[in-house]
Write a protein that holds these residues in place. Structure first.
Motif, PDB file in Angstrom:
ATOM      1  N   TYR A  11       0.812  -1.220   0.000  1.00 48.88           N
ATOM      2  CA  TYR A  11       0.000   0.000   0.000  1.00 48.88           C
ATOM      3  C   TYR A  11       0.847   1.274   0.000  1.00 48.88           C
ATOM      4  O   TYR A  11       0.336   2.354   0.242  1.00 48.88           O
ATOM      5  N   GLY A 187      -9.802   4.530   0.379  1.00 49.10           N
ATOM      6  CA  GLY A 187     -10.407   3.573  -0.558  1.00 49.10           C
ATOM      7  C   GLY A 187     -10.347   4.081  -1.988  1.00 49.10           C
ATOM      8  O   GLY A 187      -9.984   3.338  -2.905  1.00 49.10           O
ATOM      9  N   LEU A 190      -6.711   3.962  -3.312  1.00 51.58           N
ATOM     10  CA  LEU A 190      -6.296   2.601  -3.683  1.00 51.58           C
ATOM     11  C   LEU A 190      -7.012   2.155  -4.957  1.00 51.58           C
ATOM     12  O   LEU A 190      -6.419   1.520  -5.831  1.00 51.58           O
ATOM     13  N   PHE A 191      -8.289   2.515  -5.066  1.00 47.55           N
ATOM     14  CA  PHE A 191      -9.041   2.177  -6.281  1.00 47.55           C
ATOM     15  C   PHE A 191      -8.422   2.877  -7.494  1.00 47.55           C
ATOM     16  O   PHE A 191      -8.215   2.279  -8.542  1.00 47.55           O
ATOM     17  N   SER A 194      -5.564   1.115  -8.863  1.00 43.85           N
ATOM     18  CA  SER A 194      -5.769  -0.280  -9.270  1.00 43.85           C
ATOM     19  C   SER A 194      -6.086  -0.354 -10.760  1.00 43.85           C
ATOM     20  O   SER A 194      -6.284   0.677 -11.414  1.00 43.85           O
ATOM     21  N   ARG A 195      -6.164  -1.565 -11.294  1.00 42.14           N
ATOM     22  CA  ARG A 195      -6.439  -1.733 -12.734  1.00 42.14           C
ATOM     23  C   ARG A 195      -7.783  -1.111 -13.105  1.00 42.14           C
ATOM     24  O   ARG A 195      -7.926  -0.493 -14.150  1.00 42.14           O
ATOM     25  N   HIS A 196      -8.776  -1.251 -12.231  1.00 43.36           N
ATOM     26  CA  HIS A 196     -10.099  -0.701 -12.546  1.00 43.36           C
ATOM     27  C   HIS A 196     -10.100   0.827 -12.461  1.00 43.36           C
ATOM     28  O   HIS A 196     -10.780   1.495 -13.239  1.00 43.36           O
TER      29      HIS A 196
ATOM     30  N   GLY B 146      -8.607  -9.988 -11.039  1.00 41.02           N
ATOM     31  CA  GLY B 146      -9.154  -9.457  -9.789  1.00 41.02           C
ATOM     32  C   GLY B 146     -10.272  -8.470  -9.998  1.00 41.02           C
ATOM     33  O   GLY B 146     -10.236  -7.660 -10.923  1.00 41.02           O
ATOM     34  N   GLY B 147     -11.277  -8.570  -9.134  1.00 48.77           N
ATOM     35  CA  GLY B 147     -12.410  -7.644  -9.182  1.00 48.77           C
ATOM     36  C   GLY B 147     -12.071  -6.333  -8.492  1.00 48.77           C
ATOM     37  O   GLY B 147     -10.920  -6.110  -8.097  1.00 48.77           O
ATOM     38  N   LEU B 148     -13.089  -5.508  -8.330  1.00 43.81           N
ATOM     39  CA  LEU B 148     -12.914  -4.169  -7.757  1.00 43.81           C
ATOM     40  C   LEU B 148     -12.208  -4.193  -6.406  1.00 43.81           C
ATOM     41  O   LEU B 148     -11.213  -3.504  -6.205  1.00 43.81           O
ATOM     42  N   THR B 151      -8.571  -5.881  -6.271  1.00 44.33           N
ATOM     43  CA  THR B 151      -7.466  -5.080  -6.809  1.00 44.33           C
ATOM     44  C   THR B 151      -7.241  -3.821  -5.971  1.00 44.33           C
ATOM     45  O   THR B 151      -6.106  -3.418  -5.752  1.00 44.33           O
ATOM     46  N   ALA B 152      -8.334  -3.200  -5.498  1.00 40.72           N
ATOM     47  CA  ALA B 152      -8.164  -1.978  -4.703  1.00 40.72           C
ATOM     48  C   ALA B 152      -7.498  -2.297  -3.370  1.00 40.72           C
ATOM     49  O   ALA B 152      -6.595  -1.589  -2.942  1.00 40.72           O
ATOM     50  N   PHE B 153      -7.918  -3.394  -2.738  1.00 35.91           N
ATOM     51  CA  PHE B 153      -7.353  -3.722  -1.428  1.00 35.91           C
ATOM     52  C   PHE B 153      -6.191  -4.715  -1.538  1.00 35.91           C
ATOM     53  O   PHE B 153      -5.661  -5.161  -0.535  1.00 35.91           O
TER      54      PHE B 153
END
Lengths: 359, 293
Positions: A11, A187, A190-191, A194-196, B146-148, B151-153
């Motif tokens: 993180y 949150g 981190l989102f 991320s890939r999304h 990985g889902g939402l 991947t976020a956590f």
């Protein structure tokens, strides 16, 4: 210990490389200290600003990251306010805070999902009209339902108590709202990394190129609406216990949607902290200058919308970030230029000289 | 062990060749297995009209595995429309497109990308506000799992794929001379570097077929030559199939195994460079008279 280190290293990029670690510590210190030393009225107002910031962060995701727009955000917050307060009230379902809040969030999320579906075929002005339509519909249905809103009678709810902690005092509720805000920012950060999150940002920037990279623009547009709906729901669920009764529906009319939209537009779409700062300014300034004159938050929002649109997507936080980033980037670019210069010098030398120099 | 050998006393003693080979290995591991024989993409009888304008008429082309195929033609010949048809941005009025043995004519671009088709655009289509690394990582979207929430956590599994994607992005950055710039915003870089970011991003998308739409547009002659050499080298090293639209005809002749020539939406010539070069119709389309291309 080592295992903990490994987990934490995952993180490490949650902190911005442009902001020194002590800046985070100082900000947290001020926020925690403020709850302890400020007067009850200022603590109350700051709590309201934190809740507004949570709602505005949802719009940051939708408008800034997803490249969409919503003029129904206040209506979604209002819906969550009335649904969750009805679920909490003794004359309603009498549910505990967490369950009632979850219901409010779920309804806001569902409404946001419904409005997101036609956006696959619509864009720009049509999405604005569509969301404005949702705002007006909610105003004329949910807000006029006296059973939900409480009508002219005052309906009281108690502040929550969970995990053995009572959040009944203003100070305790301030820390609860602050905690939720910090978790929301964490949150979203981190989102975002991320890939999304990257995919959503890219859809907002360049839909065609995103589609060519295997990213479905439609799905990510829906996701942006869902996140915004969830943020509106969280803000709504936290609102009623703050006031101890559901606020008047005038707080959630279409003008308020513009007010909420003005926050990320003024702050810029690059910084989550910037949104919190602008939410604090918009909420606290009218009270800070009350002894000098009356300043409506809507005037600040109007000025913010105008200035923010003029400055561009970076907004005020972008201007600050540019200063911080350019320092770091100029070092890297300078080093790269030097390397290139050396390569060019070598290229322009006769081969014999290069061989001699290397020797 | 490798790291200890490469960095005794913290100094990287690997030669440029060794570092390139390592980067190539990382990228090869990241990419799906390449198709080695036959055609990876076949378009037959493709026609497309926009209102009264007939952009493409009965065009057929095939892109061979592990080959560089060129699509050339004068301005307005229909090259970019053909790219849009192959990529899925435009559905043809007539004709079919098959990729890797599947009929993809009606598929949207993001579904075609899952087969390993990626593309670049004429103008730079990168996110200028994101860092070089983030821009490259966008390319790895389909390869990541990985889902939402995972991947976020960053659950161990999701984090592992993210880490290997970052390694692949670093390898591509090394091959495209972008490695020192990974943390810099793409928007502050020169046009050539932005071009290389876009090419790198398209490679990282699990590419088996890369469509390059005028990759040298906006570059000076030296930069253009360098970029095309780089593309050719990567195509050979990775065994990719590449379809390229390019205006530098001489470069196309040098780097392509097969060339298709469009003029006014019709295919006027196709074949190896040696054949196309001598085709009188090609000369006329380019120069309006019979001169060597």
């Amino acid at each position: 210990m080592n295992q903990m280190k490994t987990i934490l290293s995952r993180y490490s990029d949650a902190l911005s490389p442009n902001v020194p670690w002590w800046a985070y510590a100082v900000t947290a210190g001020i926020a925690i200290g403020w709850g302890a030393i400020a007067s009850p009225s200022w603590v109350f107002l700051t709590t309201a600003a934190f809740i507004t910031a949570i709602a505005a962060l949802g719009l940051l995701v939708l408008v800034g990251w997803g490249g969409e727009v919503s003029l129904a955000h206040a209506a979604l917050v209002g819906t969550a306010v009335y649904i969750s307060s009805y679920a909490m009230r003794s004359d309603g379902y009498g549910w505990p805070f967490l369950a009632a809040g979850a219901l409010g969030i779920a309804v806001a999320l569902a409404l946001s999902a419904i409005v997101s579906l036609p956006t696959a075929r619509l864009s720009g002005i049509y999405v604005m009209v569509l969301t404005l339509g949702l705002q007006v519909t909610i105003e004329r249905t949910i807000f006029t339902n006296s059973k939900l809103s409480g009508g002219v009678e005052s309906r009281y709810v108690t502040r929550p108590r969970f995990l053995g902690i009572s959040f009944d005092s203003n100070v305790a509720y301030y820390y609860l709202a602050f905690g939720v805000l910090v978790l929301t920012i964490l949150g979203l950060t981190l989102f975002r990394r991320s890939r999304h999150g990257r995919a959503l940002m890219f859809v907002g920037t360049d839909r065609r190129a995103a589609a060519a990279m295997g990213i479905s623009p439609w799905w990510y547009k829906i996701l942006a609406f869902l996140i915004a709906g969830a943020m509106a729901g969280i803000a709504g669920a936290l609102t009623t216990p703050l006031y101890r009764s559901p606020p008047t529906s005038l707080q959630y009319i279409s003008l308020q949607s513009l007010f909420l939209l003005a926050i990320p537009v003024t702050a810029g779409f690059e910084s989550l902290a910037g949104v919190v700062v602008v939410a604090l300014i918009f909420t606290l300034t009218p009270h800070a200058v009350a002894s000098i004159g009356q300043v409506s938050p809507l005037i600040l929002a109007g000025a913010g919308l105008t200035l923010g649109t003029y400055i561009g997507p970076g907004g005020f936080s972008g201007a600050v970030l540019d200063v911080l980033r350019s320092k770091r980037e100029s070092v890297v670019l300078g080093r790269k230029r030097q390397e290139r210069q050396v390569e060019d010098d070598v290229d322009s030398m006769p081969l014999g000289v290069v061989a001699q120099e290397r020797a | 062990m490798v790291a200890q050998q490469a960095f005794p006393n913290g100094i990287d003693v690997r030669t440029a060749k060794e570092r390139r080979a390592e980067a190539l290995q990382v990228l090869e591991d990241h990419l799906p297995e390449q198709v080695r024989t036959g055609a990876v993409l076949e378009a037959t009888g493709v026609s497309k009209a926009f209102g009264g304008l007939q952009a493409l008429t009965d065009v057929a082309l095939a892109v061979g595995a592990a080959q560089t195929t060129g699509l050339i033609g004068p301005n307005g010949a229909g090259k970019s429309t053909m790219f849009d048809v192959l990529n899925g941005f435009t559905i043809p009025d007539k004709g079919t497109v098959a990729a890797f043995g599947q009929d993809v004519t009606q598929w949207p671009p993001w579904k075609r990308a899952k087969l390993g088709i990626s593309r670049t655009f004429q103008a730079n289509h990168i996110s200028t506000g994101m860092s070089v690394e983030e821009n490259l990582l966008i390319g790895t979207h389909l390869c990541l799992k990985g889902g939402l929430f995972q991947t976020a956590f960053r659950t161990p599994k999701a984090y592992a794929t993210e880490r290997s994607a970052r390694q692949a992005a670093r390898a591509v950055a090394h091959l495209l001379d972008l490695e020192p710039l990974m943390t810099v915003r793409a928007g502050v870089l020169d046009f050539g570097s932005q071009r290389r970011i876009e090419i790198g991003r398209s490679l990282l998308g699990g590419a088996r077929l890369v469509l390059l739409d005028e990759p040298t547009a906006g570059l000076d002659a030296v930069e253009a030559r360098g970029l095309l050499e780089l593309v050719k080298k990567l195509q050979i090293d990775l065994g990719l199939a590449v379809l390229i639209i390019e205006h530098h005809v001489r470069s196309v002749m040098n780097m392509c195994d097969m060339i298709y020539v469009l003029d006014q939406g019709r295919l006027i010539s196709s074949g190896p460079p040696s054949v196309v070069r001598m085709d009188p119709q090609v000369r006329e389309a380019y120069f309006g008279e019979e001169r060597s291309v």
